[in-house]
Enzyme design. Structure first.
Site, mmCIF file in Angstrom:
data_model
loop_
_atom_site.group_PDB
_atom_site.id
_atom_site.type_symbol
_atom_site.label_atom_id
_atom_site.label_comp_id
_atom_site.label_asym_id
_atom_site.label_seq_id
_atom_site.Cartn_x
_atom_site.Cartn_y
_atom_site.Cartn_z
ATOM 1 N N PHE A 154 54.116 30.082 85.299
ATOM 2 C CA PHE A 154 55.442 30.195 85.446
ATOM 3 C C PHE A 154 56.133 29.723 83.897
ATOM 4 O O PHE A 154 56.007 28.549 83.593
ATOM 5 C CB PHE A 154 56.289 29.591 86.702
ATOM 6 N N ASP A 239 53.320 23.822 78.179
ATOM 7 C CA ASP A 239 54.279 24.115 78.767
ATOM 8 C C ASP A 239 54.643 22.903 79.830
ATOM 9 O O ASP A 239 54.045 22.821 80.744
ATOM 10 C CB ASP A 239 54.601 25.306 79.449
ATOM 11 N N LYS A 268 63.432 20.801 82.116
ATOM 12 C CA LYS A 268 63.918 20.038 83.334
ATOM 13 C C LYS A 268 64.285 18.618 83.388
ATOM 14 O O LYS A 268 65.412 18.465 83.433
ATOM 15 C CB LYS A 268 62.697 20.339 84.495
HETATM 16 C C1 LIG Z 1 61.226 25.778 85.457
HETATM 17 C C2 LIG Z 1 60.318 26.134 84.371
HETATM 18 C C3 LIG Z 1 60.288 27.020 83.588
HETATM 19 C C4 LIG Z 1 61.693 27.672 83.088
HETATM 20 O O1 LIG Z 1 62.554 26.754 82.969
HETATM 21 P P1 LIG Z 1 64.270 27.521 83.086
HETATM 22 O O2 LIG Z 1 65.255 26.173 82.757
HETATM 23 O O3 LIG Z 1 64.430 27.890 84.590
HETATM 24 O O4 LIG Z 1 64.150 28.618 82.252
HETATM 25 C C5 LIG Z 1 59.318 27.232 82.555
HETATM 26 N N1 LIG Z 1 58.133 26.682 82.518
HETATM 27 C C6 LIG Z 1 57.813 25.625 83.922
HETATM 28 C C7 LIG Z 1 56.599 25.318 83.771
HETATM 29 C C8 LIG Z 1 58.894 25.507 84.497
HETATM 30 O O5 LIG Z 1 58.569 24.759 85.507
#
Ligand SMILES: *Cc1c(COP(=O)(O)O)cnc(C)c1O
Length: 413
Positions: A154, A239, A268
């Site tokens: 994701f 990421d 986050k």
């Molecule tokens: C939550 C998340 C995102 C996206 O972040 P947003 O602030 O919702 O755009 C991208 N990569 C990872 C691994 C995430 O957990």
């Protein structure tokens, strides 16, 4: 005019009545229905606790979706925000501002990366990281532009990050997607190698897949991916939006896997609850020229003051070490539940990014039952329950959560 006045009156009445069903009806009327919310309207939070419109208290093991690392309304975050709100909120990136530079320095001093760009969310951080990788490909790799990502990953909700996100349910509604993204199996270096061509400029992976179900790769996976990137001259983008900033028991998760990324994305946990994202790069990968990327709000004084207060607290109090031991304590308790309930298949994750998988699709009901008992937990898959509590939780909080879980699961015996 009349209409908006009537709405105001309705709103006032509701605030007085405090009836959460009515807020929920208004949401159904006025909000795009992109999410099936749980039937709770939250109005207040403190530490690891939140309260709804009816005054009911919950122990929060969702933590604003792995965001509120210091819990709700932590005094250092609140004070930083209040002070900065009284001083300077937004100035635009045409000018130098101080909190932004302070936060960038703190991130660089405490990571293996050299330079920072601030934005407003995780998706935007990944967009920026992927643009940087494409610039690198254009300048250093004969125009290579493809980015290899993994199934079950994701990376966000923008069109490019959806193309990077290797999950059908996110991609299907938007086909055709932007090109240049190859999704391959996670935890398979063979799949990475097979997908690599002279067009590949970067590989992007999560050190642990969060939204994909808390999937922990084999111990050597990231090392192998790193070595493959080195062999081919490609960039490794980690990421760390979910895994970073102490969540899995080290400030950044790459420390636990013995690798260093060329580019890392954060969001986050970075702002203690305010919307901020960032991507960081090693000097050699930091190839943007002036004008090639930008953001109006990105890294404004208000969010950076919150980020600075949060990160400083995390570092000064060695929160990652506390997360590590609290995670072990939590896992030990979950293992006891697993021994008692045959329908628990697996406990997985690291630090305070943990999940329990079941042998059936019971998680929606488990989440609702926990809600009734005053515990917020997350359904990451129909058969997988996820915990991403504030990093400041105590053993007592963990005991309480385990107690509620045991009560809820006992009813299914
Ligand atoms: C939550 C998340 C995102 C996206 O972040 P947003 O602030 O919702 O755009 C991208 N990569 C990872 C691994 C995430 O957990």
């Amino acid at each position: 005019m009349l209409c908006s006045m009537r709405l105001k009156a309705v709103e006032m009445g509701l605030r007085l009545a405090g009836k959460m069903e009515q807020w929920q009806e208004l949401e159904h009327k006025f909000f795009m229905q992109t999410v099936k919310r749980l039937p709770v309207t939250l109005v207040r939070g403190q530490g690891a606790r939140v309260w709804d419109t009816e005054g009911k208290e919950y122990l929060d093991f969702v933590g604003g979706w792995a965001v509120n690392t210091l819990g709700h309304c932590h005094p250092v975050v609140v004070e930083a925000l209040v002070e900065q709100a009284k001083t300077l909120i937004q100035a635009s990136n045409q000018f130098y501002t101080i909190p932004q530079v302070q936060l960038a320095k703190l991130l660089v001093d405490n990571s293996c990366l050299d330079r920072v760009f601030f934005c407003n969310s995780g998706a935007e951080a990944n967009e920026g990281a992927m643009k940087l990788a494409r610039r690198y490909g254009k300048l250093r790799l004969n125009g290579a532009y493809e980015i290899i990502t993994t199934h079950g990953s994701f990376h966000g909700r923008t069109l490019a990050t959806v193309a990077a996100t290797g999950q059908d349910k996110f991609q299907q509604p938007y086909i055709p997607l932007p090109g240049g993204f190859i999704n391959v199996d996670y935890d398979s270096i063979g799949a990475m190698k097979a997908a690599t061509t002279s067009r590949t400029c970067a590989i992007m992976v999560e050190p642990i897949q969060g939204e994909g179900g808390v999937n922990v790769p084999g111990d050597n996976y990231l090392k192998e991916v790193r070595a493959w990137c080195d062999e081919k001259g490609m960039l490794l983008i980690l990421d760390e939006i979910q895994t970073g900033l102490g969540r899995i028991g080290s400030l950044f998760s790459y420390e636990q896997y013995g690798v260093e990324p060329d580019i890392m994305t954060l969001a986050k946990g970075l702002g203690g609850g305010v919307p901020i994202g960032a991507f960081l790069a090693k000097e050699r990968a930091s190839v943007f020229a002036p004008g090639e990327h930008g953001s109006t709000y990105g890294g404004n004084p208000l969010v950076c003051a919150a980020g600075l207060a949060t990160l400083k607290f995390v570092i000064d109090n060695d929160i990652p070490a506390k997360v590590k031991s609290m995670g072990q304590y939590f896992v030990a308790g979950l293992e006891k539940l697993k021994a008692k309930f045959g329908f628990i298949v697996e406990i997985r994750g690291r630090g305070l990014l943990l999940a329990v998988s079941f042998d059936g699709d019971i998680v929606e009901e488990v989440v609702l039952d926990c809600l009734k008992e005053g515990l917020l937990v997350n359904q990451v898959k129909t058969n997988v329950l996820r915990f991403m509590p504030p990093l400041i939780i105590t053993e007592k909080d963990v005991d309480e959560a385990l107690g509620i879980l045991e009560t809820v699961l006992s009813r299914r015996l």
